[in-house]
Design an enzyme around this catalytic site. Sequence first.
Site: not given
Length: 465
Positions: A9, A15, A22, A147, A162, A359, A385, A395, A413
């Site tokens: 690797a 390419r 890669k 190859g 190759e 969260k 509810n 926060y 609400s």
Amino acid sequence: MEATAIILAAGEGTRMKSNHAKVSHEILGKPMICWVVDAALAAGVTRVVVVIGSHADEVRTLLEASYGTREDAHIECVEQTERLGTGHAVRVALDATGIDAGPVVVLNGDLPLIQPQTVEQFAQSVADGSCAASILTCTPPDPFGYGRLELDEHGDVVRNIEQKDCTPEQAATLLECNMGCYAFDGAQLAAHIGEVGCDNAQGEYYLPDMIEILRSAGQTVRICHLDDYREALGVNSRAQLAQITAIARDRENERHMAEGVTIIDPTSTWIAPGVTIGRDTVVWPLTFLLGDTHVGEGCVVGPNTRLTDCRVGDGSSVEETVGIQAVIEREVSVGPRAYLRPGAHILDHAHVGTHVEIKNSTIGEGSKVPHLSYIGDTQMGAGVNIGAGSITCNYDGKHKNATVIGDRTFIGSDTMMVAPVHIGSDVITGAGGTITKDVPDGALALERTEQHIVEGYTERRRARL
Ligand code: UD1
Ligand code: CA
């Protein structure tokens, strides 16, 4: 089986036109290199050596993150500082590790679809002493770039040429291709790797030259022909990455459908390897199930849903939702358009509705957060509810603060719950309130200015204008 895998690797992956290695590119959310490492581990290989070079730190960090905490998978990295070819990469690995015995499987790091059974079968062919090396081959519809193997009249392999070293005639007639996957007898490999030269079109040390070298040393080299060429497709470009991702997707979807999962549109459903789904679950289109995600039986997931590292219990439905490290228990309904962030824990029979973000919070059994709310750092009891548009203000600009809500509480609400705050059980808060003080069990909390009425105002205003 005491086999070693050497995974190559270190290459530039030119390419790919990328700022990353890669092998870091992901397929169904899993880095390419991990597909190859996992295939080797699943084949029972006991030692895995990864040759890194280009973007070495990135690949090392990625392997550490994926396998660092796993006791069953110790991955060694060897750095190839100069990229002089696949033969050189293997030599560097042998020099650094001292491996000189037992079956050694060499896998290109850009072969993500290789199957554990293939690797195992391969390693076995040298483990039983029937040959010194075995090379995986197939005849892909487009052999360009591979190859090419010259075979003798018995079908035994003579040498690898190759693409760049082929004459036009060789390129047109040698159709048996080298897939970049080899098994060697470790002693033979170590004894002869130094003989690989670089007198070729690319001036590189080619690992497949070992075929000719071992043969001239009187050793047997076999080919292992794969009928389904797709398993050995390499990734050299973004187009091949997309092609391979589609093959991986089909493979995973077929596996789940065979186990009793309904996938309405397999071409638009992307499920990572390792994900489990119970029977009679229906997966709607445009759904991504990634990472360590587990979905129970009889669920409905999607459309338009992405779950990463999530757990969904039996009988739950998750519609048009993004979830990351969230746990959804049984008979829960989530969405459409919910966002469950890490630490969201939705208990049985609860409901998280539309445009709701959760969260690091527990939503208690049977509790409901149906519309347009944010719940963060909250412990919520059962049967609660939460009215539309309510927010836990967790926060303060510096710290994340906790909200506690008892059982059966009704939050009106548009309530702002300014944390840290403790709201008891059986509480009612009036709509539009900003709750800054703790509320005892059973109380009503109202925080509202008195409504002012000015009679006949509209008429007077119109006359003025
Ligand atoms: C290689 C084979 C080719 C085969 C093809 C299959 C050689 C010379 N050729 O070609 O016969 O058909 O794979 O996909 O082996 N690498 C290193 N260090 C290096 C060079 C390469 O670690 O110095 C790694 C790369 O990261 C890559 C792998 O080896 O994972 C293969 O290299 P690549 O350049 O992609 O070889 P191909 O030209 O594809
Ligand atoms: Ca390649």
